[in-house]
Design a protein around this motif. Structure first.
Motif, PDB file in Angstrom:
ATOM      1  N   GLN A  80       0.804  -1.223   0.000  1.00  0.00           N
ATOM      2  CA  GLN A  80       0.000   0.000   0.000  1.00  0.00           C
ATOM      3  C   GLN A  80       0.842   1.280   0.000  1.00  0.00           C
ATOM      4  O   GLN A  80       0.298   2.362   0.142  1.00  0.00           O
ATOM      5  CB  GLN A  80      -0.933   0.075   1.215  1.00  0.00           C
ATOM      6  N   ALA A  81       2.149   1.152  -0.136  1.00  0.00           N
ATOM      7  CA  ALA A  81       2.954   2.372  -0.183  1.00  0.00           C
ATOM      8  C   ALA A  81       2.746   3.055  -1.521  1.00  0.00           C
ATOM      9  O   ALA A  81       2.392   2.405  -2.508  1.00  0.00           O
ATOM     10  CB  ALA A  81       4.424   2.048   0.011  1.00  0.00           C
ATOM     11  N   SER A  82       2.967   4.355  -1.549  1.00  0.00           N
ATOM     12  CA  SER A  82       2.883   5.105  -2.787  1.00  0.00           C
ATOM     13  C   SER A  82       4.227   4.923  -3.506  1.00  0.00           C
ATOM     14  O   SER A  82       5.205   5.592  -3.192  1.00  0.00           O
ATOM     15  CB  SER A  82       2.605   6.563  -2.454  1.00  0.00           C
ATOM     16  N   ALA A 139       4.580   8.615   2.089  1.00  0.00           N
ATOM     17  CA  ALA A 139       4.526   7.542   1.100  1.00  0.00           C
ATOM     18  C   ALA A 139       4.678   6.165   1.732  1.00  0.00           C
ATOM     19  O   ALA A 139       4.297   5.164   1.129  1.00  0.00           O
ATOM     20  CB  ALA A 139       5.609   7.752   0.042  1.00  0.00           C
ATOM     21  N   ASN A 141       3.098   4.837   4.120  1.00  0.00           N
ATOM     22  CA  ASN A 141       1.849   4.267   4.608  1.00  0.00           C
ATOM     23  C   ASN A 141       2.048   3.614   5.967  1.00  0.00           C
ATOM     24  O   ASN A 141       1.670   2.465   6.196  1.00  0.00           O
ATOM     25  CB  ASN A 141       1.303   3.239   3.607  1.00  0.00           C
TER      26      ASN A 141
END
Lengths: 344, 198
Positions: A80-82, A139, A141
């Motif tokens: 789910q990190a950007s 980023a 998350n």
């Protein structure tokens, strides 16, 4: 084909600039590597330990082992990190920390760029360094990383104001934003350096510098007792190494700027005396700049070994209620002294 | 094509793309980061105009401080629920504002100062636009400058007055008292026997 593309002198100039950047950056990277070694040794001695002692004689190859370890480890992307921003953040932290070195004068005539607004350029780039950490925190998350980034944003913005005001004092005495001109304005021996008339501003600048680089005792951004590791909790391997590199080159930059702005840069303390003329080593030169910078680099480690971490509200209080008023009052004092006819 | 022209078109393209992204992206953090990019490219364009003082100031003040706080707020917004509601009444107001801005820009661009023939004279070598700006700002426009400063001060006081809440139940640290505490005030040594609770 446009004119400038076939003009050989243009390409020679480009090559010259790239070469100059290399000549500054490669030693800087080596210094960063051994700065970490010095840090572990010095903090070790302060705490009556030996520090690294296993890899090579007296642990001298420890930084090389660390670099190899970090480079061979996997960069883990959190779920789910950007993605793009997660990988962009280390670079966003590193580029300003290295870019600011372009205008630092090492010796008379020895600099990559001698721009008129050099002081502002440095201040602007150090303020951009905050983005790497903020983007990393968001980023990742992760709530720890996000909390670290929030603290960082508040802290950097608060201390940047005090730092900027401290530099206004330098500006008032030297009458120039050009770093080389600021050093030249301090010529005449140790009593002509700016640290004497600007003593309160020097203290504000140095402490704000420690806070801007998130070093102890101002490292609530990564305070391990409450935030695990703060903004870089999710980073591993070379991505983590880049953050490390950015932090340490920013520390060296603050040390170099303190030496340049308040302690006469490459100037010798004995400048102009007969001793300095007789013994060439005692005359002005790059070795004085290196010596002064090394001293302030040591101070960063000394602070780390000496002071306990500030509480968050204490950091904010120090920045807003102590430093900013001190700098404002001192700027007024300087202005009044200028008006009354004191110069230098 | 001269190198400057090439750079101008490069920065111009990036600026327009970033500004467009800032208003169209649904993720607010991405939009804020695009806004930062567009400010930065605008600063680079000013640099091309040899206004390096203003250009660095734009980076220092807007990107280095204002937008950091902007991001600070935007990041607090929950990540996967972009909360930009599309409301019709906003759209009408927004279109009206945009129309006014386009009209103003058009008038400015049609003015003779912006015609392609109105090239500025090349500055002499020792000319420093930092000094020129300072001397104009503190002499010819000193009053306007002071007025702007007072307006900002009023804005600061107003912002604090609006957000300041005095809470009677709020526990406040007194740093002066905290740092005056000595061992004797906090620590009592006993001889080890149990004592009746005091």
């Amino acid at each position: 084909m446009p004119d400038w593309m076939t003009d050989l002198s243009v390409w020679l100039r480009v090559g010259e600039i790239l070469l100059g950047a290399m000549v500054i950056l490669l030693p800087l990277l080596a210094v960063v590597a051994y700065y970490t070694y010095a840090e572990r040794k010095i903090v070790g001695f302060i705490q009556m330990r030996l520090g690294p002692s296993r890899v090579g004689p007296r642990g001298l190859f420890q930084p090389i082992a660390d670099v190899l370890k970090l480079l061979t480890k996997e960069v883990v992307l959190p779920a789910q990190a950007s993605r793009g921003l997660f990988l962009l953040a280390p670079l966003a932290a590193l580029v300003p920390a290295l870019g600011a070195w372009a205008v630092v004068p090492f010796d008379d005539g020895l600099w990559l760029a001698n721009i008129d607004a050099g002081l502002l350029y440095v201040l602007a780039l150090t303020s951009l360094g905050a983005y790497g950490i903020i983007i990393a925190g968001w980023a990742s998350n992760s709530k720890y990383a996000l909390l670290g980034a929030m603290r960082q944003a508040a802290q950097v913005v608060s201390y940047e104001i005090a730092m900027g005001f401290a530099l206004v004092g330098v500006l008032m005495l030297s009458g120039s934003l050009n770093l080389a001109a600021i050093v030249q304005a301090q010529s005449g021996g140790i009593l002509d350096w700016f640290f004497l008339p600007l003593l309160p501003l020097l203290l504000v600048y140095l402490v704000s510098g420690v806070a801007e680089t998130n070093r102890l005792p101002f490292d609530v951004v990564e305070g391990e007792s409450e935030l695990v590791a703060g903004f870089h909790v999710e980073y591993s391997g070379s991505a983590f190494a880049v953050f490390f590199l950015a932090e340490y080159s920013a520390m060296i930059l603050i040390s170099a700027l303190t030496a340049t702005l308040f302690f006469g840069g490459w100037l010798s303390p004995l400048e102009g005396t007969q001793i300095a003329q007789a013994v060439p080593v005692l005359d002005s030169g790059i070795h004085w700049w290196l010596l002064k910078t090394a001293f302030f680099m040591f101070c960063f480690l000394w602070f780390r070994g000496t002071f306990p971490r500030y509480r968050y509200d204490q950091i904010m209080r120090l920045g807003w209620k102590v430093f900013i008023p001190v700098t404002l009052i001192w700027i007024f004092v300087l202005g009044a002294a200028r008006y009354a006819g004191f110069t230098g | 094509m001269a190198f400057q022209t090439l750079l101008f078109y490069l920065f111009g393209t990036v600026l327009l793309a970033a500004a467009a992204a800032a208003v169209t992206l649904r993720n607010m953090v991405h939009a804020a980061l695009s806004l930062i990019l567009s400010f930065f490219t605008a600063a680079m364009l000013w640099m091309l105009l040899e206004a390096e003082f203003l250009s660095i100031l734009l980076v220092l003040v807007y990107i280095g401080a204002v937008l950091v706080l902007f991001l600070f707020v935007v990041m607090m917004v929950e990540r996967h629920t972009p909360t930009i509601h599309r409301r019709r009444n906003y759209r009408i107001v927004a279109s009206a504002v945009a129309a006014v801005m386009v009209a103003e820009l058009g008038m400015a661009l049609l003015a003779p100062d912006f015609s392609p023939t109105a090239q500025p004279l090349p500055a002499p070598l020792e000319y420093s636009n930092t000094k020129a700006l300072g001397s104009v700002l503190y002499t010819d426009y000193a009053l306007a400058f002071e007025a702007a400063a007072v307006a900002l001060l009023v804005a600061i006081v107003g912002a604090i007055a609006l957000t300041l809440r005095v809470r009677p139940d709020h526990h406040r640290q007194n740093p002066a008292r905290q740092s005056r505490v000595r061992k004797q005030d906090r620590l009592r040594l006993t001889d080890g026997r149990s004592e009746p609770p005091c």
